[in-house]
Design a protein around this motif. Structure first.
Motif, PDB file in Angstrom:
ATOM      1  N   LYS A   1      -1.881  44.291  44.644  1.00 36.81           N
ATOM      2  CA  LYS A   1      -3.152  44.818  45.144  1.00 36.81           C
ATOM      3  C   LYS A   1      -4.182  43.737  45.443  1.00 36.81           C
ATOM      4  CE  LYS A   1      -2.705  49.212  42.663  1.00 36.81           C
ATOM      5  NZ  LYS A   1      -3.366  50.146  41.722  1.00 36.81           N
ATOM      6  N   ALA A   2      -3.916  42.505  45.046  1.00 38.39           N
ATOM      7  CA  ALA A   2      -4.941  41.482  45.241  1.00 38.39           C
ATOM      8  C   ALA A   2      -5.010  40.920  46.650  1.00 38.39           C
ATOM      9  CB  ALA A   2      -4.753  40.349  44.239  1.00 38.39           C
ATOM     10  N   PRO A   3      -3.880  40.548  47.282  1.00 31.60           N
ATOM     11  CA  PRO A   3      -3.958  39.754  48.508  1.00 31.60           C
ATOM     12  C   PRO A   3      -4.862  40.308  49.598  1.00 31.60           C
ATOM     13  CG  PRO A   3      -1.709  39.878  47.727  1.00 31.60           C
ATOM     14  CD  PRO A   3      -2.510  40.823  46.890  1.00 31.60           C
ATOM     15  N   HIS A   4      -4.734  41.605  49.920  1.00 37.15           N
ATOM     16  CA  HIS A   4      -5.502  42.126  51.042  1.00 37.15           C
ATOM     17  C   HIS A   4      -6.975  42.234  50.719  1.00 37.15           C
ATOM     18  CE1 HIS A   4      -1.772  42.822  53.078  1.00 37.15           C
ATOM     19  NE2 HIS A   4      -1.324  43.583  52.094  1.00 37.15           N
ATOM     20  N   SER A   5      -7.317  42.248  49.443  1.00 34.21           N
ATOM     21  CA  SER A   5      -8.717  42.370  49.049  1.00 34.21           C
ATOM     22  C   SER A   5      -9.409  41.033  48.917  1.00 34.21           C
ATOM     23  CB  SER A   5      -8.810  43.110  47.705  1.00 34.21           C
ATOM     24  OG  SER A   5      -8.199  44.373  47.784  1.00 34.21           O
ATOM     25  N   LEU A   6      -8.615  39.964  48.707  1.00 38.62           N
ATOM     26  CA  LEU A   6      -9.220  38.663  48.441  1.00 38.62           C
ATOM     27  C   LEU A   6     -10.112  38.196  49.568  1.00 38.62           C
ATOM     28  CD1 LEU A   6      -6.205  36.723  46.909  1.00 38.62           C
ATOM     29  CD2 LEU A   6      -8.204  37.571  45.715  1.00 38.62           C
TER      30      LEU A   6
ATOM     31  N   LEU B   1      -2.830  32.408  54.130  1.00 39.06           N
ATOM     32  CA  LEU B   1      -1.964  31.322  54.588  1.00 39.06           C
ATOM     33  C   LEU B   1      -2.301  30.019  53.868  1.00 39.06           C
ATOM     34  CD1 LEU B   1      -1.820  32.009  58.440  1.00 39.06           C
ATOM     35  CD2 LEU B   1       0.077  32.195  56.814  1.00 39.06           C
ATOM     36  N   ASP B   2      -3.592  29.786  53.641  1.00 35.92           N
ATOM     37  CA  ASP B   2      -4.009  28.596  52.902  1.00 35.92           C
ATOM     38  C   ASP B   2      -3.465  28.629  51.475  1.00 35.92           C
ATOM     39  OD1 ASP B   2      -5.326  27.530  55.025  1.00 35.92           O
ATOM     40  OD2 ASP B   2      -7.351  27.922  54.279  1.00 35.92           O
ATOM     41  N   MET B   3      -3.496  29.793  50.857  1.00 38.48           N
ATOM     42  CA  MET B   3      -2.954  29.931  49.507  1.00 38.48           C
ATOM     43  C   MET B   3      -1.474  29.577  49.490  1.00 38.48           C
ATOM     44  SD  MET B   3      -4.732  33.349  47.942  1.00 38.48           S
ATOM     45  CE  MET B   3      -6.461  33.396  47.504  1.00 38.48           C
ATOM     46  N   GLU B   4      -0.735  30.125  50.426  1.00 36.39           N
ATOM     47  CA  GLU B   4       0.699  29.835  50.484  1.00 36.39           C
ATOM     48  C   GLU B   4       0.949  28.356  50.754  1.00 36.39           C
ATOM     49  OE1 GLU B   4       2.254  32.539  53.379  1.00 36.39           O
ATOM     50  OE2 GLU B   4       2.490  34.154  51.912  1.00 36.39           O
ATOM     51  N   ALA B   5       0.154  27.776  51.647  1.00 34.17           N
ATOM     52  CA  ALA B   5       0.313  26.360  51.973  1.00 34.17           C
ATOM     53  C   ALA B   5       0.008  25.471  50.779  1.00 34.17           C
ATOM     54  CB  ALA B   5      -0.601  25.985  53.148  1.00 34.17           C
ATOM     55  N   ASN B   6      -0.836  25.951  49.890  1.00 33.11           N
ATOM     56  CA  ASN B   6      -1.178  25.204  48.676  1.00 33.11           C
ATOM     57  C   ASN B   6      -0.263  25.539  47.514  1.00 33.11           C
ATOM     58  OD1 ASN B   6      -4.027  23.556  48.602  1.00 33.11           O
ATOM     59  ND2 ASN B   6      -4.009  25.085  50.235  1.00 33.11           N
ATOM     60  N   GLY B   7       0.816  26.272  47.795  1.00 32.61           N
ATOM     61  CA  GLY B   7       1.781  26.596  46.756  1.00 32.61           C
ATOM     62  C   GLY B   7       1.361  27.728  45.846  1.00 32.61           C
ATOM     63  N   LEU B   8       0.381  28.517  46.255  1.00 37.07           N
ATOM     64  CA  LEU B   8      -0.118  29.605  45.412  1.00 37.07           C
ATOM     65  C   LEU B   8       0.614  30.910  45.731  1.00 37.07           C
ATOM     66  CD1 LEU B   8      -3.930  28.749  45.565  1.00 37.07           C
ATOM     67  CD2 LEU B   8      -2.334  28.278  43.698  1.00 37.07           C
TER      68      LEU B   8
ATOM     69  N   GLU C   1       0.389  25.709  25.540  1.00 34.57           N
ATOM     70  CA  GLU C   1       1.278  26.103  26.623  1.00 34.57           C
ATOM     71  C   GLU C   1       0.793  25.444  27.900  1.00 34.57           C
ATOM     72  OE1 GLU C   1       2.824  30.206  28.888  1.00 34.57           O
ATOM     73  OE2 GLU C   1       1.047  30.230  27.577  1.00 34.57           O
ATOM     74  N   ALA C   2       1.714  25.014  28.752  1.00 32.90           N
ATOM     75  CA  ALA C   2       1.358  24.466  30.053  1.00 32.90           C
ATOM     76  C   ALA C   2       1.702  25.486  31.129  1.00 32.90           C
ATOM     77  CB  ALA C   2       2.100  23.161  30.316  1.00 32.90           C
ATOM     78  N   ARG C   3       0.750  25.704  32.022  1.00 30.95           N
ATOM     79  CA  ARG C   3       0.955  26.642  33.126  1.00 30.95           C
ATOM     80  C   ARG C   3       0.540  25.955  34.417  1.00 30.95           C
ATOM     81  NH1 ARG C   3       3.790  31.023  32.847  1.00 30.95           N
ATOM     82  NH2 ARG C   3       2.319  32.470  33.801  1.00 30.95           N
ATOM     83  N   SER C   4       1.287  26.232  35.477  1.00 34.67           N
ATOM     84  CA  SER C   4       0.883  25.705  36.780  1.00 34.67           C
ATOM     85  C   SER C   4      -0.402  26.394  37.217  1.00 34.67           C
ATOM     86  CB  SER C   4       1.986  25.955  37.817  1.00 34.67           C
ATOM     87  OG  SER C   4       2.075  27.341  38.108  1.00 34.67           O
ATOM     88  N   ALA C   5      -1.113  25.768  38.133  1.00 32.54           N
ATOM     89  CA  ALA C   5      -2.339  26.386  38.639  1.00 32.54           C
ATOM     90  C   ALA C   5      -2.033  27.746  39.249  1.00 32.54           C
ATOM     91  CB  ALA C   5      -2.999  25.476  39.666  1.00 32.54           C
ATOM     92  N   ASP C   6      -0.945  27.835  39.989  1.00 31.86           N
ATOM     93  CA  ASP C   6      -0.565  29.096  40.624  1.00 31.86           C
ATOM     94  C   ASP C   6      -0.328  30.186  39.591  1.00 31.86           C
ATOM     95  OD1 ASP C   6       0.198  30.958  42.552  1.00 31.86           O
ATOM     96  OD2 ASP C   6       2.281  30.253  42.585  1.00 31.86           O
ATOM     97  N   ALA C   7       0.506  29.897  38.589  1.00 33.86           N
ATOM     98  CA  ALA C   7       0.825  30.892  37.567  1.00 33.86           C
ATOM     99  C   ALA C   7      -0.424  31.279  36.787  1.00 33.86           C
ATOM    100  CB  ALA C   7       1.893  30.351  36.627  1.00 33.86           C
TER     101      ALA C   7
ATOM    102  N   GLU D   1       2.547  32.832  43.759  1.00 33.78           N
ATOM    103  CA  GLU D   1       2.392  33.872  42.740  1.00 33.78           C
ATOM    104  C   GLU D   1       1.036  34.551  42.871  1.00 33.78           C
ATOM    105  OE1 GLU D   1       3.602  33.151  38.659  1.00 33.78           O
ATOM    106  OE2 GLU D   1       4.662  31.334  39.287  1.00 33.78           O
ATOM    107  N   THR D   2       0.031  33.773  43.194  1.00 31.75           N
ATOM    108  CA  THR D   2      -1.308  34.335  43.370  1.00 31.75           C
ATOM    109  C   THR D   2      -1.331  35.309  44.531  1.00 31.75           C
ATOM    110  OG1 THR D   2      -2.296  32.309  42.494  1.00 31.75           O
ATOM    111  CG2 THR D   2      -3.736  33.753  43.773  1.00 31.75           C
ATOM    112  N   VAL D   3      -0.697  34.939  45.628  1.00 30.94           N
ATOM    113  CA  VAL D   3      -0.641  35.812  46.796  1.00 30.94           C
ATOM    114  C   VAL D   3       0.094  37.105  46.478  1.00 30.94           C
ATOM    115  CG1 VAL D   3       0.338  36.047  49.119  1.00 30.94           C
ATOM    116  CG2 VAL D   3      -0.857  33.952  48.477  1.00 30.94           C
ATOM    117  N   ASP D   4       1.069  37.025  45.578  1.00 29.54           N
ATOM    118  CA  ASP D   4       1.895  38.188  45.258  1.00 29.54           C
ATOM    119  C   ASP D   4       1.315  39.086  44.171  1.00 29.54           C
ATOM    120  OD1 ASP D   4       3.776  37.554  47.144  1.00 29.54           O
ATOM    121  OD2 ASP D   4       5.069  36.454  45.754  1.00 29.54           O
ATOM    122  N   VAL D   5       0.139  38.741  43.633  1.00 32.69           N
ATOM    123  CA  VAL D   5      -0.456  39.603  42.612  1.00 32.69           C
ATOM    124  C   VAL D   5      -0.666  40.994  43.205  1.00 32.69           C
ATOM    125  CG1 VAL D   5      -2.488  40.044  41.175  1.00 32.69           C
ATOM    126  CG2 VAL D   5      -1.600  37.726  41.406  1.00 32.69           C
TER     127      VAL D   5
END
Length: 212
Positions: free
Chosen positions: A190-195, A175-182, A133-139, A184-188
């Motif tokens: 409970k994760a974003p505010h803790s990262l 903001l860096d995550m979003e700028a790098n196309g991440l 399976e191929a997955r994007s880095a973000d996914a 889905e990662t930002v939207d995990v």
């Protein structure tokens, strides 16, 4: 730790961006998955890192890119896949035959997933026949964090604590995550505010080449 952690073969394009590279290697270091690559992948990644640095007018771009590659290899000595030419014949039908080495190496190491941002180069139907399976880095990063959000967030927080020059505040990191196309990662959940929790002063991990 995950006793049955899966194997992920990473494409060069996912290692070029320092932030994606840091996240992938941080999660691999935390033993969420077994990281695999090949010499060809690292050659391509090193060239891409050097170009990114040179485009930012970094004087020692070549040295930094070489140092980042050496640090990756030292940190993940078991990640190198070799002797996969015998699997090239199974890779016919790719849009770009030059990508056959990626699939062949993934097959050799019995990877479950190829992490790549060039998804169009790896047709889903072809990979399915090969149990890949191929997955994007973000996914992939988002899915990995979701496996155990608390433990993953702790690992990413430790990554952030190493950042200095420039420092990474919570807002800047997201903001860096979003700028790098991440996105889905930002939207995990409970994760974003803790990262971004953690101290402000530390050094970049050695494989980052010290560039955002």
């Amino acid at each position: 730790m995950f006793a049955n952690r899966f194997t992920a073969f990473v494409d060069a394009c996912t290692l070029a961006s320092a932030l994606k590279r840091n996240l992938l290697l941080t999660l691999a270091e935390a033993e969420f998955f077994r990281l695999r690559w090949s010499a060809i992948i690292l050659d391509e990644a090193q060239k891409a890192i050097e170009k990114i640095l040179a485009d930012k007018d970094v004087a020692d771009a070549t040295v930094r890119a070489s140092r980042a590659r050496a640090s990756m290899e030292a940190a993940f000595e078991e990640a190198m896949v070799v002797d996969f030419d015998q699997f090239l014949s199974a890779c016919e039908g790719l849009p770009d035959e030059n990508d056959a080495h990626v699939v062949a190496a993934a097959l050799k190491t019995q990877a479950a997933v190829i992490v790549t941002d060039n998804l169009r180069d790896f047709p889903e139907e072809l990979l399915r026949r090969l149990n890949l399976e191929a997955r994007s880095a973000d996914a992939f990063i988002a899915d990995t964090i979701a496996l155990d959000t608390g433990r993953a967030v702790a690992a990413v927080r430790r990554m952030r604590e190493r950042f200095r020059k420039p420092e990474k505040t919570a807002d800047v990191l997201l903001l860096d995550m979003e700028a790098n196309g991440l996105t889905e990662t930002v939207d995990v959940p409970k994760a974003p505010h803790s990262l971004a929790l953690g101290s402000k002063e530390a050094t970049y991990p050695p494989w980052s080449a010290a560039t955002p």
